[in-house]
Design an enzyme around this catalytic site. Structure first.
Site, PDB file in Angstrom:
ATOM      1  N   HIS A 117       0.446   4.016   1.553  1.00  0.00           N
ATOM      2  CA  HIS A 117       0.419   4.804   2.790  1.00  0.00           C
ATOM      3  C   HIS A 117       1.504   4.354   3.765  1.00  0.00           C
ATOM      4  O   HIS A 117       1.915   3.200   3.777  1.00  0.00           O
ATOM      5  CB  HIS A 117      -0.946   4.665   3.469  1.00  0.00           C
ATOM      6  CG  HIS A 117      -2.058   5.247   2.668  1.00  0.00           C
ATOM      7  ND1 HIS A 117      -2.879   4.491   1.865  1.00  0.00           N
ATOM      8  CD2 HIS A 117      -2.478   6.524   2.532  1.00  0.00           C
ATOM      9  CE1 HIS A 117      -3.763   5.276   1.271  1.00  0.00           C
ATOM     10  NE2 HIS A 117      -3.535   6.522   1.664  1.00  0.00           N
ATOM     11  N   ASP A 176       0.856  -1.185   0.000  1.00  0.00           N
ATOM     12  CA  ASP A 176       0.000   0.000   0.000  1.00  0.00           C
ATOM     13  C   ASP A 176       0.894   1.238   0.000  1.00  0.00           C
ATOM     14  O   ASP A 176       1.997   1.209   0.551  1.00  0.00           O
ATOM     15  CB  ASP A 176      -0.894  -0.003   1.245  1.00  0.00           C
ATOM     16  CG  ASP A 176      -1.990   1.050   1.175  1.00  0.00           C
ATOM     17  OD1 ASP A 176      -3.077   0.731   0.653  1.00  0.00           O
ATOM     18  OD2 ASP A 176      -1.761   2.181   1.643  1.00  0.00           O
ATOM     19  N   SER A 233      -4.460  11.564   2.473  1.00  0.00           N
ATOM     20  CA  SER A 233      -5.018  10.522   3.339  1.00  0.00           C
ATOM     21  C   SER A 233      -3.980   9.995   4.331  1.00  0.00           C
ATOM     22  O   SER A 233      -4.338   9.338   5.302  1.00  0.00           O
ATOM     23  CB  SER A 233      -5.579   9.371   2.499  1.00  0.00           C
ATOM     24  OG  SER A 233      -4.663   8.961   1.518  1.00  0.00           O
TER      25      SER A 233
END
EC number: 2.3.1.-
Length: 485
Positions: free
Chosen positions: A184, A182, A277
């Site tokens: 993030h 991912d 985010s």
């Protein structure tokens, strides 16, 4: 110049106005695509389709071009994670300088949190062949140079380069900076970043004037992350990866009861966090910042906001207009282009609240019908040159997230503009932006504004529009040109 009759606009409108729309940036929508359900065993290598850039067809998929299999379940993206260039165009540097100077004029110091890439931080997870191909030294050098360019423009820039080339012992629990599949960071990555950012913030003169408060962070549970890179591999190859479980954290004021806020001075935080985010609650970046800085922080970031989503929404809010922060922390990643004109046109207009409280050169209030709607016409041949003016359009329905408009000029030229706000944002129906001044647009004189109405069969939309003199911010005198060399 002879004024063009408004009906001439309709003739000109016959050309395809939808061509050349200036689409606002769409940030990486990390949480939009749900994990596909497969019965395949976890895999250890990607299929050939994942290595072919032609298979990344949609705008979202192109954020992942092209996937690279690394150790275990680790995946990387060649264009983003393994980039070696960190830069923008001369116009991007010019706009970043103007933005800094405008915030400075409002008494706001901007802290830029420019994330190091997954390749810079977790390159030791690459397989030997890919690791040898990735020019880490070049990437790190260019990353640090970009940090220096931000600093030269006057931004406060924490140096996150010590976070790169991470080598955690295998025998420790998985506290990796980034998730395996991912884009993030993990809460541990957010925490390590927050420590460096906080140390820099504490050196700022503004920090001394900010009310202090003690916070403490506690582990609050576990989250399962089905990674966006893993999802993309599933779409292309039909494979599945194991869910990665990670500790979650919450941060609260130290030693205060739940209702202690009623009696504290935390109702007006003087530090605000805007960002992507990565600043969302899952990773507790704002909480770690509060703990390390020792002060309340207003976190206005939201998932799917991209580079500008939370910034634009915040600048137009009462919180910013009535009580601007002393320090604004802006977190974003190198994957976003910093030369997107439409973004800066909105931010610069909203910094001083658009046309609110200003004399309107033109104004209108109407109900939009499906198709094109003539909203404003410069019938008295006023001097509405782009260099000096801005537009402020407000829909009565705050949920309207897209503005599609055509700006016509006295000499027959026109600009098609499309502004799209993230679906995940809590919007206000407002679209404020400066008239275009790049290239040779500054001297154009505005004739009319057309706005696209609702879809056929949808409810009519009430809208108000104003043209007013744009905000003038003093220049800060930083060496912009040198920064772009």
């Amino acid at each position: 110049m002879t004024l063009m009759h408004p009906h001439m606009i309709k003739l000109l409108s016959l050309s395809g106005l939808t061509l050349g729309l200036l689409a606002a940036s769409q940030g990486v929508r990390a949480d939009e695509i749900k994990a596909p359900t497969f019965t395949a065993e976890p895999c250890c290598s990607l299929c050939p389709a994942a290595h072919d850039a032609k298979n990344y067809t949609t705008r979202y998929q192109q954020n992942f071009t092209t996937l690279v299999q690394a150790q275990g379940d680790w995946l990387f993206r060649t264009q983003e994670d393994l980039r070696t260039e960190f830069d923008t165009t001369p116009s991007g540097y010019k706009r970043m300088q103007q933005l800094h100077d405008a915030f400075k004029a409002k008494g706001v110091e901007l802290v830029v949190v420019y994330q190091p890439t997954r390749g810079l931080v977790n390159r030791n997870k690459l397989n030997p062949e890919e690791k040898a191909k990735f020019d880490f030294d070049k990437a790190l050098g260019n990353y640090k140079t970009m940090l220096g360019r931000f600093a030269k423009m006057g931004y406060v820039v924490p140096d996150l380069s010590p976070l790169t080339n991470e080598q955690l012992p295998d025998e420790l629990p998985a506290h990796d900076f980034y998730f395996r599949g991912d884009q993030h960071w993990t809460p541990y990555g957010a925490q390590r970043t927050a420590k460096i950012v906080a140390a820099k913030v504490k050196q700022m003169p503004e920090y001394a004037e900010i009310p202090k408060r003690e916070f403490e962070t506690k582990r609050s549970g576990r989250m399962g992350k089905t990674g966006t890179l893993h999802n993309m591999a599933g779409q292309l190859c039909g494979t599945s990866y194991a869910i990665q479980y990670m500790d979650q954290f919450t941060t609260e004021p130290k030693g205060e009861a739940g209702d202690g806020d009623l009696f504290s001075d935390s109702g007006n935080p003087q530090i605000t966090l805007v960002g992507t985010s990565h600043s969302g609650k899952n990773y507790n970046f704002a909480g770690f910042l509060e703990e390390e800085i020792g002060a309340d922080i207003l976190n206005v970031a939201f998932p799917g906001g991209g580079l500008e989503g939370s910034m634009i929404q915040y600048l137009g809010s009462d919180e910013f207009q009535k009580s601007p922060p002393k320090i604004l922390i802006w977190e974003f990643s190198p994957l976003y282009r910093l030369d997107q004109e439409t973004i800066y046109r909105q931010m610069m207009a909203l910094l001083d609240n658009g046309c609110e409280g200003k004399t309107a050169q033109m104004s209108a209030s109407t109900t939009l019908k499906p198709g094109k709607n003539e909203l404003l016409v410069n019938s008295s041949n006023k001097d509405l040159r782009n260099a000096n003016h801005q537009v402020d359009i407000r829909f009565a329905d705050p949920s309207v997230k897209t503005l599609q408009a055509t700006l016509w000029y006295m000499n027959g030229r026109h600009e098609d503009i499309k502004i799209e706000k993230p679906e995940t944002s809590d919007t206000d129906g407002r679209f404020a932006f400066e008239l275009r001044t790049d290239e040779d647009w500054a001297s154009q004189n505005l004739l009319a504004v057309e706005v696209q109405g609702p879809e056929a069969g949808a409810a009519a939309q009430k809208v108000e529009a104003k043209i007013c003199t744009r905000n003038v911010f003093p220049a800060g005198g930083q060496q912009t040109a040198a920064a772009g060399q």
